[in-house]
Every structure is written in C-alpha cells, then in structure tokens.
Design a protein around this motif. Structure first.
Motif, mmCIF file in Angstrom:
data_model
loop_
_atom_site.group_PDB
_atom_site.id
_atom_site.type_symbol
_atom_site.label_atom_id
_atom_site.label_comp_id
_atom_site.label_asym_id
_atom_site.label_seq_id
_atom_site.Cartn_x
_atom_site.Cartn_y
_atom_site.Cartn_z
ATOM 1 N N GLN A 190 2.096 -9.935 -9.572
ATOM 2 C CA GLN A 190 3.104 -9.146 -8.855
ATOM 3 C C GLN A 190 3.188 -7.740 -9.455
ATOM 4 O OE1 GLN A 190 4.578 -10.794 -6.193
ATOM 5 N NE2 GLN A 190 3.076 -12.334 -6.849
ATOM 6 N N GLU A 395 -1.501 2.214 -4.178
ATOM 7 C CA GLU A 395 -0.765 1.099 -4.767
ATOM 8 C C GLU A 395 0.491 1.578 -5.496
ATOM 9 O OE1 GLU A 395 -3.856 -2.559 -5.688
ATOM 10 O OE2 GLU A 395 -3.267 -1.230 -7.332
ATOM 11 N N GLU A 398 3.237 2.754 -3.079
ATOM 12 C CA GLU A 398 3.864 1.677 -2.314
ATOM 13 C C GLU A 398 4.773 0.785 -3.154
ATOM 14 O OE1 GLU A 398 0.531 -0.365 -0.683
ATOM 15 O OE2 GLU A 398 0.196 1.093 0.944
ATOM 16 N N ASN A 399 4.942 1.112 -4.423
ATOM 17 C CA ASN A 399 5.699 0.219 -5.306
ATOM 18 C C ASN A 399 6.674 0.977 -6.215
ATOM 19 O OD1 ASN A 399 4.547 -2.721 -5.056
ATOM 20 N ND2 ASN A 399 2.773 -1.356 -4.950
ATOM 21 N N TRP A 400 7.593 1.689 -5.573
ATOM 22 C CA TRP A 400 8.602 2.426 -6.341
ATOM 23 C C TRP A 400 9.563 1.481 -7.076
ATOM 24 C CZ3 TRP A 400 9.700 7.731 -7.018
ATOM 25 C CH2 TRP A 400 8.735 8.593 -6.469
ATOM 26 N N GLU A 401 9.601 0.221 -6.669
ATOM 27 C CA GLU A 401 10.514 -0.718 -7.330
ATOM 28 C C GLU A 401 10.177 -0.938 -8.804
ATOM 29 O OE1 GLU A 401 7.398 -3.239 -5.097
ATOM 30 O OE2 GLU A 401 8.515 -1.369 -4.811
ATOM 31 N N LYS A 436 12.714 -6.200 -2.081
ATOM 32 C CA LYS A 436 12.897 -5.141 -1.087
ATOM 33 C C LYS A 436 11.824 -4.074 -1.244
ATOM 34 C CE LYS A 436 17.934 -5.778 -1.240
ATOM 35 N NZ LYS A 436 19.225 -5.141 -1.551
ATOM 36 N N SER A 437 11.621 -3.337 -0.186
ATOM 37 C CA SER A 437 10.730 -2.189 -0.223
ATOM 38 C C SER A 437 11.567 -0.959 -0.577
ATOM 39 C CB SER A 437 10.047 -1.994 1.132
ATOM 40 O OG SER A 437 9.211 -0.860 1.109
ATOM 41 N N ILE A 438 11.265 -0.340 -1.687
ATOM 42 C CA ILE A 438 12.080 0.748 -2.231
ATOM 43 C C ILE A 438 11.327 2.066 -2.103
ATOM 44 C CG2 ILE A 438 13.225 1.604 -4.313
ATOM 45 C CD1 ILE A 438 14.493 -0.890 -3.139
ATOM 46 N N SER A 439 12.077 3.120 -1.767
ATOM 47 C CA SER A 439 11.496 4.458 -1.640
ATOM 48 C C SER A 439 12.041 5.372 -2.724
ATOM 49 C CB SER A 439 11.823 5.050 -0.265
ATOM 50 O OG SER A 439 13.236 5.304 -0.178
ATOM 51 N N ASP A 442 15.700 5.972 -2.161
ATOM 52 C CA ASP A 442 16.556 4.878 -2.631
ATOM 53 C C ASP A 442 16.829 4.996 -4.126
ATOM 54 O OD1 ASP A 442 16.658 3.654 -0.096
ATOM 55 O OD2 ASP A 442 14.764 2.597 -0.473
#
Length: 481
Positions: A190, A395, A398-401, A436-439, A442
């Motif tokens: 992950q 990659e 796409e993964n600010w989280e 969640k998908s984070i920007s 956010d």
C-alpha cells in the motif's frame, strides 16, 4: 541416433551446456582436472619441503640420505602441475581406472614425471630415485583437504567475489545516480512514506557489502597430520623432527592457508560451512533484489530496454519479459540448496573418517556455478533497465495521503509546544485521509483548520509527495563516509 553416442560428449547439466559461457571461469578451479592439478601441486611442494625445507630443529633435510634439490630440479618439479593438460588428464584417468583411487593415481602420475626428469635435466639428477618421497607419511586427506581449500579459495577470490563486487559496485553507482529521485514507497503493498530510488538501491548495496566483507575475510583451513591426525607415522619414521612445526610451515607458508592442528583424518570443514553459509545468505539478499526489481518493472517504476531481434513471447509480440531477473531467482535458489546441503553435511563425519564429504565436495562447482550464473544475469538485467520517470511522478501525484504521517507527527510536536486543538493527532488525520482520495487542496484546508504556528504551517504546506523524502539522499553511501 542416441545422444550418448555423440562426440564430444553432450553436457548433462545446464552449467556445462547452455550456460557454459557464463560459468566456464570456475572450470579453472573447481573441475575434477583442476582438483587433480592442485593435488599434484600439494604433493610436489611437500616433496620440496621435506628435501630442502626445515625440520623444525634447524636440520636439513628432514630425511637423511636426500641431497638438497637443485634450483633446476625444483623448477622441473613445479612444472609438473603447470603443464598438466589434456595428455596429463588422460594419463591420470588411466591410472585411476586401474587403481580406483584418485589420489593414488596422482602419486603414480608424479612417479612417471620423475622418471622423465633424466631426459630433461642432467643425467645424474636424483629425481628418479625420489619416488618414495612422493606422498611421504601422508593419508589421502592430507592432500585432498589442502587441494580442495586452495581450489575453493582461488574460485572465490578470483572468480565469484570479483563478480559479486562488480554487481554491488554497479548497484552503488545507480544508487548514487538516483539518490535524489523521489519514489512512492509501498509497505504491505500500500502507498507509504516516499523514499528515493537511490536510497532503496543503497539498502541492497549496504546489505551485500556486509556479506562480501565476511567472505573477503574468510579463513581457509588446512591440515597435514596423517591418518588420524596424530602424526603417528611421521614420528616413527623421523622421531627427531618437529612435525608440528613442519606441518604449520607447510600449511601456512607453502599452501597459503590457515593451519588446523587438531583434526581427525579429515580437516573438519567448519570453514567451508562458514563460507557456504555466508554465500547462501548473500544469494538470498540477491534473490530479494531480483524479486524487488521484477516487481518494480511490473509496476512500471523501471522500464526495460528492448533487445533488437529478441522475442518476449511466442504469441504476444509486444512483450519484453524480465527474464534475467527470473533466471537469477531460480539459479539463486538452486545455489542455496547446494550450499545449504554442503554446509550441513560437511561438518559431520563418522568417528575419524567417512567418505560422505568426498562426493559432497565434488558439487562445490555446481553450488558456486549457479550463483555465478545468477550474478551474471542480475548484472545484465540491471544494465538493461532505467527509471520510468513519468510513472514514478504520477504515482506520487496520485497519493497525497502519504503526507498524513508528517502532519500528525507535527501535530504531536505542536501539542507539546502548547498549541491548542492538537490532541488526538493520529485519529484526526486518520479520519481525514484513510480510504479516501486526497488532493493538495484537502491538505492545505486541513492545515488551515488547525492552530499551527506560522513556520510549521508554512513548512507543511510546502511539503509534497515529491519532497517528502527525509534524509534518503544523504543515506546513500552513508556507510562509506
């Protein structure tokens, strides 16, 4: 046509057939002729020491009635293993076919060469009369353990270790080249805290260098002490000689090995278990590297360079398969199975001697051959890939989280500094981000909703997945600083 009738004989194993080109350097040291050549060397050097060496008490020679060998005679004796080639191999094999004993065949082979000495040297050379000096007070294992140790030492130091270091050095150069290239890490498969490609390669460099250091410092032990390790025949034949000193001198200074004074008929092989265990460990690190690179290729982090004219699939023309890494995986597994068996089997012998070690040691070449083949494939594979910068960047974008970790950690520090509303930082960030998908927006909104001090808030807002790599770049090559 039966394949067994074809000459030259078809190789049974892939190491001597399909992969001969990659493994042939080991033939020089770990083949049966290489072992016999080394046996001849041991026998010859033992003759020279007994005739011209010291006996531990300052008396020369060890045996009465032997004139010191001339320089010409010593050169002739040492030329015997040096010119051991196709004709010599065949002649030794003929003797072994009669005696059914490989070391006795070596003894008879040397006897023949002593007879030839008169035609090469002056007619009054004493060499034809020194046949009884060949194998004097020796059991076969006195010769075998020294010959095997010298063969393995040369194979490791001259073939396997240079190849392993070549791969590690190449990996180190790539780690340095890409030390600043940010990359999304995956833990448990992950998205996780970003790293750099160079730092991840440097982890393998560090792991491999530790093992290669152990291998480079490996002791290679040897003994020459008779049928049960007591110097029994020696002391009866020549009671005034210091056989402990002679044995130490021969093993240490003439053979270039570490003297083992306490053995049964065989040298105990503990050094071999140590060496093979370390190489097996190294193989497993290399296996981890091969698997990781294979998965990076599958993920798109690495792109492969297509080989012109090569076919990736018999039915799917588009494919470029990571076959070098797959080949390395399989051969590393084979090597480990051999090495692990060698390491566990060789340290045991029934009472003072059994022959299990003799046949087992004939597989040392296979054990190292599979590893050498894997090293060759790994190095070739690493040279045929390059980072896919677009995929790596996508990659991360796409993964600010993954910035949840530094934010909640900064909140912990702010709570200790007395800032309000920072309690339960992990839970608050988890509620915002998990699943969640984070920007970027956010992230900034969340930071603004909390009472960070200005410097911390600014630092967190400047953070991106691309810049959140900590000290990764500095860690590359850190162990060499």
């Amino acid at each position: 046509m039966q394949l067994t009738q074809i000459l030259p004989a078809i190789a049974l194993t892939s190491l001597d057939g399909r992969y001969h080109k990659q493994t042939v350097p080991l033939v020089e040291y770990l083949s049966e002729p290489a072992l016999n050549r080394e046996r001849i060397t041991v026998e010859i050097e033992w003759m020279i020491l007994l005739a011209n060496g010291f006996d531990g008490n300052g008396n020369r020679p060890v045996l009465e009635g032997i004139k010191p060998l001339t320089d010409a005679e010593i050169r002739y004796l040492r030329s015997i293993p040096e010119v051991f080639g196709a004709e010599g191999i065949a002649r030794h094999a003929a003797y072994e076919a009669k005696t059914h004993h490989d070391v006795k065949a070596v003894e008879y082979y040397i006897d023949d060469e002593l007879d030839r000495a008169s035609s090469v040297l002056v007619a009054n050379t004493q060499l034809p009369n020194l046949k009884t000096l060949v194998h004097f007070a020796c059991t076969s294992e006195d010769i075998n353990n020294l010959a095997n140790a010298r063969c393995v030492k040369k194979a490791i130091t001259l073939v396997w270790l240079p190849k392993a270091r070549e791969l590690t050095d190449f990996l180190a150069s790539k780690a340095e080249e890409f030390k600043d290239l940010p990359m999304l890490a995956l833990t448990h498969g992950q998205p996780a805290t970003p790293t750099t490609l160079g730092k991840e390669l440097a982890v393998f460099v560090h792991r491999l260098n530790r093992q290669l250091k152990h291998i480079g410092n490996q002791e290679y032990l040897g003994k020459i002490n008779g049928a049960t390790g007591t110097f029994g025949a020696h002391t009866v034949a020549c009671p005034n000689a210091d056989w402990l000193a002679i044995s130490r001198e021969f093993v240490t200074n003439r053979m270039g090995l570490t003297w083992n004074p306490l053995t049964t008929q065989i040298e105990s092989h503990d050094w071999q278990a140590e060496l093979y265990g370390t190489i097996s460990h190294t193989n497993r690190i290399l296996h981890n590297l091969a698997v990781d690179i294979w998965m990076y290729i599958s993920r798109g982090v690495f792109a492969q360079v297509p080989v012109k004219g090569a076919t990736g699939s018999s039915t799917m023309p588009h494919k470029v398969n990571p076959i070098r890494f797959e080949n390395a995986e399989a051969n590393l597994e084979l090597s480990c199975s051999f090495l692990d068996t060698l390491a566990s089997t060789l340290v045991e012998s029934r009472w003072q001697r059994d022959l299990t070690d003799s046949t087992t040691q004939r597989n040392i070449g296979a054990a190292l051959g599979y590893s050498l083949l894997a090293l060759d494939n790994l190095l070739g594979g690493l040279k045929s890939i390059h980072p896919n910068f677009d995929v790596i960047a996508r990659e991360l974008d796409e993964n600010w989280e993954v910035l949840g970790e530094p934010i909640q950690t900064a909140m912990r520090a702010q709570e200790f500094a007395g800032r309000k509303g920072m309690e339960r930082p992990y839970e608050k960030v988890k509620e915002l981000m998990r699943g969640k998908s984070i920007s970027k927006a956010d992230i900034e909104t969340f930071i603004d909703s909390l009472d960070f001090d200005e410097a911390t808030a600014a630092r967190l807002k400047e953070l991106t997945p691309q810049t959140y790599t900590g000290l990764a770049a500095r860690l590359v090559g850190f162990d060499r600083q």
